[in-house]
Scaffold this active site. Structure first.
Site, PDB file in Angstrom:
ATOM      1  N   GLU A 205      45.619  35.935  51.747  1.00 24.96           N
ATOM      2  CA  GLU A 205      44.287  36.104  52.756  1.00 24.96           C
ATOM      3  C   GLU A 205      44.236  35.074  53.703  1.00 24.96           C
ATOM      4  O   GLU A 205      42.936  34.583  54.092  1.00 24.96           O
ATOM      5  CB  GLU A 205      43.105  36.022  51.684  1.00 24.96           C
ATOM      6  CG  GLU A 205      43.104  37.432  50.817  1.00 24.96           C
ATOM      7  CD  GLU A 205      41.860  37.726  50.039  1.00 24.96           C
ATOM      8  OE1 GLU A 205      40.950  36.853  50.078  1.00 24.96           O
ATOM      9  OE2 GLU A 205      41.795  38.596  49.516  1.00 24.96           O
ATOM     10  N   LYS A 339      33.280  47.194  49.746  1.00 21.90           N
ATOM     11  CA  LYS A 339      34.522  47.368  50.162  1.00 21.90           C
ATOM     12  C   LYS A 339      34.664  48.896  50.122  1.00 21.90           C
ATOM     13  O   LYS A 339      34.829  49.548  49.353  1.00 21.90           O
ATOM     14  CB  LYS A 339      35.524  46.983  49.029  1.00 21.90           C
ATOM     15  CG  LYS A 339      35.839  45.237  48.718  1.00 21.90           C
ATOM     16  CD  LYS A 339      36.721  45.202  47.639  1.00 21.90           C
ATOM     17  CE  LYS A 339      36.843  43.624  47.608  1.00 21.90           C
ATOM     18  NZ  LYS A 339      37.852  43.071  46.294  1.00 21.90           N
TER      19      LYS A 339
END
EC number: 4.2.1.11
Length: 430
Positions: A205, A339
């Site tokens: 990330e 999400k």
């Protein structure tokens, strides 16, 4: 009318070099939408199913041709002639075509690609930005970024158990300045790590993934980087953590094995540990502090810290209204991570956000560790006035794509744009 005339899916690659699904939707007016589907590394057991082919000779079994074929051969024929602006009807059809509780027949990766591509085509037809199409004229809140600058757990090859250590520039006057602050702290952290002789390679990330002496050392190092960058920890910048505890929870003995530190803790001891960290560092948010099935532990954590720390359910709630409703009823957590690929359609995603807000829970719009250049979640964050977004470090194009889209949106909104900073945490006694 913007009737759908073609839906086409293909296999492309995500930020980890793994296959994912890309979907294109065409209408008879020429309006067009394209969407790419993200993929997680640490996944909750109650998430909607991501279909993988399992052919070990092809992409090590991670191919998505089955999902692609499900779009092209099953979903596409059913959508021809649909008005692309009928998002709810389209999503309902997708749910019915699948017919399972967890999207296991067609795959959430197939269904989500179609759902998002249709929304983009509709916005294109109406000649309005995606955030405005999804949220209406009152979509004007830019989110506080939750920037993952130290990676551990499943997101990095190091000895840090906690998956994400993040910074939140709550003291910034607007999103542009928040992003600048985050980027400067990120670069400051690199110099701090270099000075200590630590690795400055980045994880999935975009955050750094050094080997550290303890999980707490990550917090100490970030505070040092914030100060070195010229900002005040606790005032201008808060800290956040994603423990992703299910990844180090041992189902056999019911305990948490922090292997990086060589420590084993019970649920109650984990809560004590978090309470100690919160007393020492300006931590405002903890995600998945306990295992997704450790509801008693989550309840204890909420009782002890729920008034002063945002307690986010990711694996705990999996963007699912049934799981969230259970959490609200039992007093578990005070926030939900959103999400889109955990549930599979935009309609269901927005339902979860609405339920959270009605209950006084915050909603944090989130990426996955396997991302693409698709920036839909940036538009969703503004469309829903969520107030918070979690989309990695200011590093790697797959992460920065979302931040750059938010900069564009802030420019488009001009003087109507809002950035609530610390007031985004309406679930806490500040």
């Amino acid at each position: 009318m913007p009737y759908i005339v073609d839906v086409y899916a293909r296999e492309v690659l995500d930020s980890r070099g793994n296959p994912t699904v890309e979907v294109e939707v065409y209408t008879e007016t020429g309006a067009f939408g394209r969407a790419l589907v993200p993929s997680g590394a640490s996944t909750g057991e109650y998430e909607a199913v991501e279909l993988r082919d399992g052919d070990k000779d092809r992409y090590l079994g991670k191919g998505v041709l089955t999902a692609v074929n499900n779009v092209n051969e099953i979903i596409a024929p059913e959508l021809l002639g649909f008005d692309v602006t009928e998002q709810n009807a389209i999503d309902q059809l997708l749910i019915e075509l699948d017919g399972t509780e967890n999207k296991g027949k067609l795959g959430a990766n197939a269904i989500l690609g179609v759902s998002m591509a249709c929304a983009r085509a509709a916005a294109d037809f109406l000649q309005i930005p995606l955030y405005q199409y999804l949220g209406g004229f009152n979509s004007k809140t830019l989110p506080v970024p939750m920037m993952n600058i130290v990676n551990g757990g499943e997101h990095a090859d190091n000895n840090v158990d906690i998956q994400e250590f993040m910074i939140m520039p709550v003291g910034a006057p607007n999103f542009r300045e928040a992003l600048r602050m985050g980027a400067q702290i990120f670069h400051s952290l690199k110099s701090v790590l270099s000075a200590k002789g630590l690795n400055t390679a980045v994880g999935d990330e975009g955050g750094f993934a050094p080997n550290l002496g303890s999980n707490e050392e990550a917090l100490q190092t970030i505070v040092e980087a914030i100060e070195k960058a010229g900002f005040k920890p606790g005032e201008e910048v808060k800290l956040a953590m994603d423990a992703a505890s299910s990844e180090f929870y041992n189902k056999e003995d019911g305990k948490y094995h922090l292997s990086g530190e060589g420590v084993v803790k019970t649920s109650a001891e984990m809560v004590d540990w978090y309470e100690e960290l919160v007393s020492k560092y300006p931590i405002i948010s903890i995600e998945d502090g306990l295992d997704e099935n450790d509801w008693e532990g989550h309840k204890l954590l909420t009782e002890r810290l729920g008034k002063k720390v945002q307690l986010v359910g990711d694996d705990l709630f999996v963007t699912n209204t049934k799981k969230l409703s259970e959490g609200i009823k039992n007093g578990v957590g005070n926030s939900i991570l959103i999400k889109v690929n955990q549930i599979g359609t935009l309609t269901e995603t927005f339902d979860a956000i609405e339920m959270a807000k009605r209950a006084g829970y915050t909603a944090v719009i989130s990426h996955r560790s396997g991302e693409t250049e698709d920036s839909t979640i940036a538009d969703i964050a503004v469309a829903t006035n969520a107030g918070q977004i979690k989309t990695g470090a200011p590093s790697r194009t797959d992460r920065v794509a979302k931040y750059n889209q938010l900069l564009r949106i802030e420019d488009q909104l001009a003087e109507t744009a809002q950035y609530h900073g610390i007031n985004s945490f309406y679930n806490l006694n500040k």
